[in-house]
Design an enzyme around this catalytic site. Sequence first.
Site, short mmCIF file in Angstrom:
data_model
loop_
_atom_site.label_atom_id
_atom_site.label_comp_id
_atom_site.label_asym_id
_atom_site.label_seq_id
_atom_site.Cartn_x
_atom_site.Cartn_y
_atom_site.Cartn_z
N HIS A 113 -7.90 72.45 64.73
CA HIS A 113 -6.53 72.74 65.13
C HIS A 113 -5.90 73.72 64.15
O HIS A 113 -6.18 73.69 62.96
CB HIS A 113 -5.69 71.47 65.27
CG HIS A 113 -5.34 70.77 63.99
ND1 HIS A 113 -4.24 71.09 63.23
CD2 HIS A 113 -5.94 69.73 63.34
CE1 HIS A 113 -4.16 70.28 62.19
NE2 HIS A 113 -5.19 69.46 62.20
N ASP A 142 -5.54 71.40 56.07
CA ASP A 142 -5.27 70.69 57.34
C ASP A 142 -4.56 71.64 58.29
O ASP A 142 -3.36 71.56 58.48
CB ASP A 142 -4.42 69.44 57.02
CG ASP A 142 -4.23 68.55 58.25
OD1 ASP A 142 -3.39 67.66 58.19
OD2 ASP A 142 -4.91 68.80 59.27
N GLU A 176 -2.38 69.32 67.60
CA GLU A 176 -3.00 68.10 67.04
C GLU A 176 -2.02 67.29 66.22
O GLU A 176 -2.02 66.06 66.25
CB GLU A 176 -4.22 68.46 66.19
CG GLU A 176 -5.08 67.28 65.78
CD GLU A 176 -4.59 66.59 64.51
OE1 GLU A 176 -5.07 65.47 64.25
OE2 GLU A 176 -3.72 67.13 63.80
N GLU A 177 -1.15 67.99 65.49
CA GLU A 177 -0.25 67.28 64.59
C GLU A 177 0.78 66.44 65.34
O GLU A 177 1.54 65.68 64.72
CB GLU A 177 0.45 68.26 63.64
CG GLU A 177 -0.48 68.93 62.64
CD GLU A 177 -1.12 67.97 61.63
OE1 GLU A 177 -1.95 68.41 60.82
OE2 GLU A 177 -0.81 66.74 61.70
N GLU A 201 -11.63 68.76 60.62
CA GLU A 201 -10.61 68.24 59.73
C GLU A 201 -11.16 68.24 58.30
O GLU A 201 -12.38 68.24 58.10
CB GLU A 201 -10.25 66.79 60.13
CG GLU A 201 -9.45 66.68 61.41
CD GLU A 201 -7.95 66.92 61.21
OE1 GLU A 201 -7.22 66.83 62.21
OE2 GLU A 201 -7.54 67.24 60.08
N HIS A 385 -0.09 67.30 54.47
CA HIS A 385 1.28 67.18 54.97
C HIS A 385 2.33 67.25 53.86
O HIS A 385 3.47 66.79 54.05
CB HIS A 385 1.47 65.86 55.77
CG HIS A 385 0.70 65.84 57.05
ND1 HIS A 385 0.92 64.92 58.05
CD2 HIS A 385 -0.31 66.64 57.51
CE1 HIS A 385 0.09 65.13 59.05
NE2 HIS A 385 -0.66 66.17 58.75
#
Length: 419
Positions: A113, A142, A176-177, A201, A385
Site C-alpha cells: 500500500h 509503512d 490500507e490505513e 508491510e 504511524h
Amino acid sequence: MKFEWLAACAALALVGASAAQAAPKAVAKDAKVWAAAEAARPEQLKLLEQVVNIDSGTGDVDGGRKVAGILAARLKALGFSVESMKAEAEGLPENTVATLKGAGKGRILLIGHIDTVFGPGTAARRPFRMDAEKAYGPGVSDEKGGVVEGIYAMQILHDLGFKDFKQIVFLIETSEERGSPGTQKLIGKLVADADVELNLEPGDLPDKLTVWRKGAAAVHIEVKGRAAHAGIAPGEGRNAATELIHQIAANDGFPKTGDGITMNLTVLQAGTRDNIIPEDAQATYSVRIREKADLAKVMAVVEKNAQTTAVPDTKVRVWRQNPFFPPLPTNPGTEALADRAQAIYAGIGKTISRGGNGGASESALAYEGGIPALDGLGPAAGGFHADTEYLLLSSVTPRLYLLTKLVQELGHAPPPRLK
Ligand SMILES: [Zn+2]
C-alpha cells in the site's frame, strides 16, 4: 464481568506460534541474485526518497496518483501490463494492478500500500533523510520501503530473464490505513486467481517475518439519557455521560496490550454545553482479535454489561463495525512459507524470526480468500504511524534478496491453496 476465558485464548495463540520455530536447512546463497540486490541499493534508496517526499495520506488523491504513476511506469518498463482500477469507495485514488505472465506454474500475488497515515505538508516538514543506520520520513517503512523493494525484486528477476512462474500480479493499493475500503472486492478477485500472497508491510524488529496478525473492529457504546438545565432542574435529567463512565468501568477488564485479544478506548464524546445535563454520550473501542470467533465473545460481554445501568432511565446501545477486518490467524500455510523464508535467509548467513502484531493488513483477506500468505517482507523497521518512523538500512539488501528468491521458489513450486 469475569474475563477468565481471555487467558485461555492468549495461551492458545502462544502454543501455535512457538511450535513452528525449528531452523530449516539453509538454501545455498544465490550469488547472482545477491550481487544484483547489492548493486540495486543506491537506486532503490533514491526511488524510496522520491516517493517518500510525496505526501500520500489515505484520501490524498493527487499525492496517491503521483506516487502510483512513478511506480507504475517502473513496472511497465519491466514488461508488466498495468491497470489503474477505480477505488471501491469515494475520495480515494485508483489502485494499480500490474500483471506479468510467465512460462511456469506459480501464480504469485504481491500486495503493497502507498497510502500513509500522514497529512498534507508532512513530507515538506519531515523529508526523507538517512543516517548511518536508518532511513526516516513519512511512510518510509509503512509501507513505501516495502513497495519499492517489490519494484526492485521485479527488476532483478527481469534482468535475470526469470520466467519460471505462471503469473506475478503486483497490487499497489491506496486505502490500507483505513482497512482497505477501496480495495476489498479487488483483493478478493485477485486472491481467487492466485496461489500465494506476499505482503510488503515492514518487518518487525529485530528482523522478523509476520506470520499472524490480529483482526480489527471498532466497537461502539452509545448512551441515551435525558437533557435538563444543569442549574435549575438537574434532577430531571438523566446523565448520559455518567452512565457511559459506568459502562467504560464495567468493560475495563479487557487486556489493553499483549498478543491476545485487546480492547482500547480510542474515541470519547459527551455533552454539548456546560449548563446542560448531557443527553447523549458515545465511546469507541479498537478491538483486536486473534481468531474471528473472539469478536462475538467480546461483544457478548459488552452487550451483557449494557443491560445494567447505574443511571436510571438511560438506554445503552452497543454495536460494532461491519464488516470488520479479519485476523490472519496462526496457520500451517503461513508457517510453511516462513520456513522457506528462513531457509533462504540462512543461506546468506542471516537469521529471521517470526511473530505477529496487532496491526491489520491485506494478508488476512488473502487467507480468508483461501491462499497462504506471508507478511512483513518489507525492510525491518519501527516507529510506525509516528514522526519517529524509520527503516533499518542493514535490512534493505537482505530483504530484497529474500523477496526475490521467494518469488523464484514460489513461481517454480507454488504451495497448495488452503481452499
Ligand atoms: Zn501498513
